[in-house]
Design a protein around this motif. Structure first.
Motif, PDB file in Angstrom:
ATOM      1  N   ILE A  36       0.868  -1.225  -0.068  1.00 21.97           N
ATOM      2  CA  ILE A  36      -0.187  -0.196  -0.184  1.00 21.97           C
ATOM      3  C   ILE A  36       0.943   1.098   0.009  1.00 21.97           C
ATOM      4  O   ILE A  36       1.681   1.270   0.468  1.00 21.97           O
ATOM      5  CB  ILE A  36      -1.022  -0.294   1.421  1.00 21.97           C
ATOM      6  N   GLY A  63       4.817   4.860  -3.756  1.00 26.54           N
ATOM      7  CA  GLY A  63       5.702   6.241  -4.364  1.00 26.54           C
ATOM      8  C   GLY A  63       6.891   5.825  -4.467  1.00 26.54           C
ATOM      9  O   GLY A  63       7.822   4.544  -5.097  1.00 26.54           O
ATOM     10  N   TYR A  64       7.638   6.267  -3.740  1.00 22.96           N
ATOM     11  CA  TYR A  64       9.443   5.944  -4.334  1.00 22.96           C
ATOM     12  C   TYR A  64       9.812   5.358  -3.446  1.00 22.96           C
ATOM     13  O   TYR A  64      11.187   4.414  -3.902  1.00 22.96           O
ATOM     14  CB  TYR A  64      10.528   7.564  -3.633  1.00 22.96           C
ATOM     15  N   VAL A  65       9.589   4.216  -3.221  1.00 24.92           N
ATOM     16  CA  VAL A  65       9.617   3.269  -1.381  1.00 24.92           C
ATOM     17  C   VAL A  65       9.111   1.805  -2.179  1.00 24.92           C
ATOM     18  O   VAL A  65       9.826   1.099  -2.837  1.00 24.92           O
ATOM     19  CB  VAL A  65       9.854   3.008  -0.693  1.00 24.92           C
ATOM     20  N   ASP A 100      -2.444   2.159  -4.761  1.00 21.69           N
ATOM     21  CA  ASP A 100      -1.944   3.636  -3.678  1.00 21.69           C
ATOM     22  C   ASP A 100      -3.661   4.225  -4.584  1.00 21.69           C
ATOM     23  O   ASP A 100      -4.381   4.068  -5.307  1.00 21.69           O
ATOM     24  CB  ASP A 100      -0.858   4.718  -5.408  1.00 21.69           C
ATOM     25  N   ILE A 101      -3.489   5.569  -3.775  1.00 18.35           N
ATOM     26  CA  ILE A 101      -5.075   5.925  -3.897  1.00 18.35           C
ATOM     27  C   ILE A 101      -5.172   6.939  -4.544  1.00 18.35           C
ATOM     28  O   ILE A 101      -5.739   7.955  -5.737  1.00 18.35           O
ATOM     29  CB  ILE A 101      -5.326   7.265  -2.428  1.00 18.35           C
ATOM     30  N   LYS A 122      -1.002   8.336 -10.378  1.00 18.87           N
ATOM     31  CA  LYS A 122       0.533   7.383  -9.631  1.00 18.87           C
ATOM     32  C   LYS A 122       0.260   6.106 -10.921  1.00 18.87           C
ATOM     33  O   LYS A 122       1.079   5.513 -10.759  1.00 18.87           O
ATOM     34  CB  LYS A 122       0.704   7.602  -8.921  1.00 18.87           C
ATOM     35  N   VAL A 152       3.279   4.409   3.111  1.00 19.69           N
ATOM     36  CA  VAL A 152       2.697   5.596   2.906  1.00 19.69           C
ATOM     37  C   VAL A 152       3.619   6.036   3.747  1.00 19.69           C
ATOM     38  O   VAL A 152       4.376   6.286   4.440  1.00 19.69           O
ATOM     39  CB  VAL A 152       1.207   5.345   3.173  1.00 19.69           C
ATOM     40  N   ASN A 153       3.288   7.608   3.409  1.00 22.80           N
ATOM     41  CA  ASN A 153       4.152   8.922   3.247  1.00 22.80           C
ATOM     42  C   ASN A 153       4.326   8.935   5.311  1.00 22.80           C
ATOM     43  O   ASN A 153       2.754   8.825   5.522  1.00 22.80           O
ATOM     44  CB  ASN A 153       3.942  10.200   2.967  1.00 22.80           C
ATOM     45  N   THR A 154       4.787   9.595   5.908  1.00 24.94           N
ATOM     46  CA  THR A 154       4.739   9.863   7.031  1.00 24.94           C
ATOM     47  C   THR A 154       5.721  10.512   8.023  1.00 24.94           C
ATOM     48  O   THR A 154       6.702  11.243   7.339  1.00 24.94           O
ATOM     49  CB  THR A 154       6.150   8.753   7.844  1.00 24.94           C
ATOM     50  N   SER A 204       7.215   1.938   5.757  1.00 24.60           N
ATOM     51  CA  SER A 204       7.251   3.518   6.205  1.00 24.60           C
ATOM     52  C   SER A 204       7.997   3.574   7.694  1.00 24.60           C
ATOM     53  O   SER A 204       8.330   2.125   8.508  1.00 24.60           O
ATOM     54  CB  SER A 204       6.227   4.171   6.655  1.00 24.60           C
ATOM     55  N   THR A 205       8.922   4.318   7.263  1.00 30.26           N
ATOM     56  CA  THR A 205       9.990   5.111   8.432  1.00 30.26           C
ATOM     57  C   THR A 205       8.724   5.617   9.767  1.00 30.26           C
ATOM     58  O   THR A 205       8.614   6.671   9.319  1.00 30.26           O
ATOM     59  CB  THR A 205      11.451   6.103   8.018  1.00 30.26           C
ATOM     60  N   GLU A 251      13.098   0.579   5.033  1.00 29.19           N
ATOM     61  CA  GLU A 251      13.473  -0.150   4.107  1.00 29.19           C
ATOM     62  C   GLU A 251      15.402   1.476   3.958  1.00 29.19           C
ATOM     63  O   GLU A 251      14.974   2.564   4.049  1.00 29.19           O
ATOM     64  CB  GLU A 251      13.118   1.295   2.876  1.00 29.19           C
ATOM     65  N   GLU A 302      18.105   7.261  -2.955  1.00 29.45           N
ATOM     66  CA  GLU A 302      17.117   7.760  -4.583  1.00 29.45           C
ATOM     67  C   GLU A 302      18.517   7.793  -5.212  1.00 29.45           C
ATOM     68  O   GLU A 302      19.253   8.271  -5.093  1.00 29.45           O
ATOM     69  CB  GLU A 302      16.815   8.850  -4.369  1.00 29.45           C
ATOM     70  N   LYS A 360      13.987  15.579   8.727  1.00 24.57           N
ATOM     71  CA  LYS A 360      12.170  14.779   8.912  1.00 24.57           C
ATOM     72  C   LYS A 360      12.296  13.659   9.647  1.00 24.57           C
ATOM     73  O   LYS A 360      11.755  13.814  11.257  1.00 24.57           O
ATOM     74  CB  LYS A 360      11.187  13.873   8.080  1.00 24.57           C
ATOM     75  N   ARG A 369      12.136  17.021  -2.797  1.00 24.12           N
ATOM     76  CA  ARG A 369      11.859  16.955  -1.926  1.00 24.12           C
ATOM     77  C   ARG A 369      13.066  17.907  -1.070  1.00 24.12           C
ATOM     78  O   ARG A 369      13.968  16.701  -0.635  1.00 24.12           O
ATOM     79  CB  ARG A 369      11.108  15.815  -1.507  1.00 24.12           C
TER      80      ARG A 369
HETATM   81  N1  LIG Z   1      11.791   7.954   0.154  1.00 26.40           N
HETATM   82  C1  LIG Z   1      13.361   7.658   0.466  1.00 26.40           C
HETATM   83  O1  LIG Z   1      14.347   7.421  -0.066  1.00 26.40           O
HETATM   84  C2  LIG Z   1      12.862   6.874   1.451  1.00 26.40           C
HETATM   85  C3  LIG Z   1      11.560   6.846   2.043  1.00 26.40           C
HETATM   86  N2  LIG Z   1      11.238   5.869   2.973  1.00 26.40           N
HETATM   87  C4  LIG Z   1      10.266   5.642   3.532  1.00 26.40           C
HETATM   88  O2  LIG Z   1       9.270   5.513   3.114  1.00 26.40           O
HETATM   89  C5  LIG Z   1       8.481   6.104   3.510  1.00 26.40           C
HETATM   90  C6  LIG Z   1       7.676   6.710   1.842  1.00 26.40           C
HETATM   91  O3  LIG Z   1       8.055   7.037   1.286  1.00 26.40           O
HETATM   92  P1  LIG Z   1       8.257   7.895   0.173  1.00 26.40           P
HETATM   93  O4  LIG Z   1       8.093   6.701  -0.595  1.00 26.40           O
HETATM   94  O5  LIG Z   1       9.175   8.597   0.071  1.00 26.40           O
HETATM   95  O6  LIG Z   1       6.720   8.264   0.110  1.00 26.40           O
HETATM   96  P2  LIG Z   1       5.519   8.928  -0.904  1.00 26.40           P
HETATM   97  O7  LIG Z   1       5.354  10.524  -0.565  1.00 26.40           O
HETATM   98  O8  LIG Z   1       6.391   9.223  -2.389  1.00 26.40           O
HETATM   99  O9  LIG Z   1       4.368   7.801  -1.284  1.00 26.40           O
HETATM  100  C7  LIG Z   1       3.899   7.126  -0.776  1.00 26.40           C
HETATM  101  C8  LIG Z   1       2.492   7.108  -1.449  1.00 26.40           C
HETATM  102  O10 LIG Z   1       1.298   6.478  -0.712  1.00 26.40           O
HETATM  103  C9  LIG Z   1       0.206   6.986  -1.407  1.00 26.40           C
HETATM  104  N3  LIG Z   1      -0.769   6.858   0.453  1.00 26.40           N
HETATM  105  C10 LIG Z   1      -0.452   7.306   1.652  1.00 26.40           C
HETATM  106  N4  LIG Z   1      -2.303   7.196   1.726  1.00 26.40           N
HETATM  107  C11 LIG Z   1      -2.790   6.183   1.451  1.00 26.40           C
HETATM  108  C12 LIG Z   1      -3.792   4.857   1.284  1.00 26.40           C
HETATM  109  N5  LIG Z   1      -4.575   5.172   2.540  1.00 26.40           N
HETATM  110  N6  LIG Z   1      -3.661   3.888   0.965  1.00 26.40           N
HETATM  111  C13 LIG Z   1      -3.010   3.881   0.104  1.00 26.40           C
HETATM  112  N7  LIG Z   1      -1.940   4.593  -0.671  1.00 26.40           N
HETATM  113  C14 LIG Z   1      -2.108   5.822   0.163  1.00 26.40           C
HETATM  114  C15 LIG Z   1       0.548   8.028  -1.255  1.00 26.40           C
HETATM  115  O11 LIG Z   1      -1.164   8.209  -1.674  1.00 26.40           O
HETATM  116  C16 LIG Z   1       1.898   8.592  -1.982  1.00 26.40           C
HETATM  117  O12 LIG Z   1       1.908   8.302  -3.466  1.00 26.40           O
HETATM  118  C17 LIG Z   1       8.208   7.046   4.466  1.00 26.40           C
HETATM  119  O13 LIG Z   1       7.796   6.175   6.088  1.00 26.40           O
HETATM  120  C18 LIG Z   1       9.364   7.436   3.588  1.00 26.40           C
HETATM  121  O14 LIG Z   1      10.461   7.623   5.176  1.00 26.40           O
HETATM  122  C19 LIG Z   1      12.417   5.273   3.519  1.00 26.40           C
HETATM  123  C20 LIG Z   1      13.710   4.476   3.217  1.00 26.40           C
HETATM  124  C21 LIG Z   1      13.996   5.476   2.015  1.00 26.40           C
END
Ligand SMILES: NC(=O)C1=CN([C@@H]2O[C@H](COP(=O)(O)OP(=O)(O)OC[C@H]3O[C@@H](n4cnc5c(N)ncnc54)[C@H](O)[C@@H]3O)[C@@H](O)[C@H]2O)C=CC1
Ligand SMILES: O=C(O)[C@H]1O[C@H](OP(=O)(O)OP(=O)(O)OC[C@H]2O[C@@H](n3ccc(=O)[nH]c3=O)[C@H](O)[C@@H]2O)[C@H](O)[C@@H](O)[C@@H]1O
Length: 460
Positions: free
Chosen positions: A12, A15-17, A38-39, A43, A91-93, A132-133, A162, A166, A280, A347
């Motif tokens: 669920i 995103g990037y992860v 994803d919602i 995307k 999901v994002n945190t 997620s973190t 994770e 990036e 963050k 970001r």
């Molecule tokens: N960006 C990175 O390189 C890294 C991120 N993380 C952690 O991973 C987590 C995710 O980060 P990203 O992937 O960068 O975030 P992101 O913002 O790229 O992706 C998160 C996705 O979750 C979706 N989402 C939110 N609520 C939802 C729901 N109820 N149902 C379905 N989809 C939903 C959003 O629409 C979004 O597409 C965060 O906690 C971050 O700290 C960990 C390691 C690396």
């Protein structure tokens, strides 16, 4: 006849992860069905196209190998939950914007919504994996939400943070330094943990798969990011002293990093760290410290972020000092906007703060970046005609008074700087915020050169 899969994995959050992580699992484990939901319908459509929503070297090949065979992207969250055996939540945190802990604590609303939705749509046992973190103890809160109304028998929550970076996501996922899996130390917890170990063991050597209790796993993620960011702030403080002392920070980094106890990585001085996570996650860690009454510890980690903010402002001040204390109506070419090379992600990019400050000082900006121009445009728009977005760095530099390198894209190392110098206003300034250029050569061409962590080379 529908193909039968050994396991059904759901993620669920696409995103990037979530996207890259699941693409690699699907690629490495053809016997599993992997679905990413994803919602954000846009995307998901992009994941189903050949213009992926995330730019990562090598990712499109991985996605194309698995998509439609055992990798699926969908918006049908309930159906995907119903059929899954293992559910990753990615999901994002973000940092909380308002209320208790605003500006510091992690905002867990997306996480909690997801947990509630899983509870609603599941009627068979699931392993729920925190990707997620999150702050330490989040898994416990999730387990409590999930266990309401069904006696707690359906779900086992694991922590599996994770560590990908990036720009190198595919390589990091295919060949991780380690995989960390935290579980409850009960028979059910250990059984669930072993299921996830088996998933990774399809391609990760067993000795790199670490198991621990859940809280250690959650803490390890926050600590790893805090340590990495702290190294960047540490070398930046040294760089700033090098500038006035005649030392060269690259020589210092080399000498320090060759100590095997310290190691050579993450010792590049620059305009500061960016990205969606370092700040963050450190603030989230500092908040945990404060909550535990550990103010000295919180102060320590917050100082890493303070130094990073200082680093960006210091870069702008150095530009101002060099350029006769006025930026008014001067065209400045920014080379790079993404928070690091090989990604389009902006970001928390240092370029956002630095560009904003230069605009405050009255500058006119020509922003150049191979991947992040749309992102830059989304931040500044046309700023009353004071910002131009130009992919070609030669065009960006034309008639500018200064170049500021903010992202170390390889392309900026290989430009014809003699031609660039000829097309600029004089005196021409080069502020190398990432130390990518041959500074002596630029100086010989006529540039006034300001590297980070080395004395300036000027013709005045
Ligand atoms: N960006 C990175 O390189 C890294 C991120 N993380 C952690 O991973 C987590 C995710 O980060 P990203 O992937 O960068 O975030 P992101 O913002 O790229 O992706 C998160 C996705 O979750 C979706 N989402 C939110 N609520 C939802 C729901 N109820 N149902 C379905 N989809 C939903 C959003 O629409 C979004 O597409 C965060 O906690 C971050 O700290 C960990 C390691 C690396
Ligand atoms: O939790 C996360 O989001 C991820 O955060 C970082 O990955 P990422 O932010 O993608 O990129 P990094 O390579 O760590 O770079 C972060 C920032 O530090 C800067 N940096 C890095 C290294 C260095 O020596 N100097 C320096 O200024 C980079 O330019 C960039 O702005 C971590 O490296 C990952 O392990 C982690 O999973």
């Amino acid at each position: 006849m529908a193909q039968s899969f050994e396991k059904k994995i759901l993620c669920i959050g696409a995103g990037y992860v979530g996207g890259p992580t699941m693409a690699v699992i699907a690629d490495k484990c053809p016997r599993y069905k992997v679905t990413v939901v994803d919602i954000d319908a846009g995307k998901i459509a992009a994941w189903n196209s050949d213009t992926l929503p995330v730019y990562e070297p090598g990712l499109l090949d991985v996605v194309q190998r698995a998509r439609g065979k055992n990798l699926f992207f969908s918006t049908d969250v309930p159906a995907a939950i119903a059929e899954a055996d293992i559910i990753f939540v990615s999901v994002n945190t973000p940092t909380k914007a308002t209320g208790v802990g605003a500006g510091m604590a992690a905002d867990l609303r997306y996480w909690e919504n997801t947990a509630r939705q899983i509870r609603q749509c599941a009627d068979t046992p699931k392993i729920v994996v925190e990707k997620s973190t999150v702050p330490v103890k989040t898994a416990e809160a999730m387990a409590q939400i999930l266990s309401m109304e069904n006696g707690g028998n359906l779900f086992e929550v694991l922590s599996n943070p994770e560590f990908l970076a990036e720009g190198t996501a595919v390589a990091d996922l295919e060949n991780p330094d380690r995989v960390v899996i935290g579980s409850r130390q009960t028979p059910e917890g250990v059984a669930a943990r072993d299921v996830l170990v088996e998933v990774y063991a399809n391609w990760v050597p067993r000795e790199k798969i670490l198991t621990s209790n859940i809280w250690s796993s959650e803490m390890a993620k926050l600590a790893a990011n805090a340590f990495l960011a702290q190294r960047v702030s540490s070398i930046n403080t040294i760089a700033n002293i090098c500038e006035s002392s005649g030392a060269n920070v690259q020589e210092v980094s080399r000498a320090v990093g060759m100590d095997r106890r310290i190691g050579p990585k993450f010792l590049n001085a620059g305009v500061g760290f960016g990205g969606s996570c370092f700040k963050k996650d450190i603030l989230s860690l500092a908040y945990l410290c404060r909550e535990a009454g550990a103010d000295a510890e919180a102060d320590y980690w917050e100082s890493v972020v303070r130094i990073n903010e200082h680093q960006k402002e210091r870069f702008v001040r150095r530009m101002l000092d060099a350029m006769f204390h006025s930026m008014a109506d001067k065209r400045i070419a920014l080379f790079g906007f993404a928070f690091k090379p090989d990604t389009g992600d902006i970001r928390d990019a240092p370029a956002i703060t630095i560009a904003g400050r230069l605009l405050d000082e009255g500058a006119v900006l020509a922003i150049s970046d191979p991947r992040a121009l749309d992102g830059a445009r989304s931040v500044f728009g046309d700023a009353d005609g004071r910002v131009e977005y130009v992919e070609d760095p030669y065009e960006a530099a034309k008639k500018s008074h200064a170049i500021a390198v903010l992202t170390e894209w390889q392309a900026y190392r290989d430009l014809d700087y003699t031609a660039i110098y000829a097309a600029m206003e004089k005196p021409a300034f080069f502020f190398d915020g990432r130390n990518v250029a041959d500074h002596a050569a630029l100086f010989d061409m006529g540039f006034n050169v300001y590297p980070v962590g080395m004395p300036a080379m000027t013709h005045f």
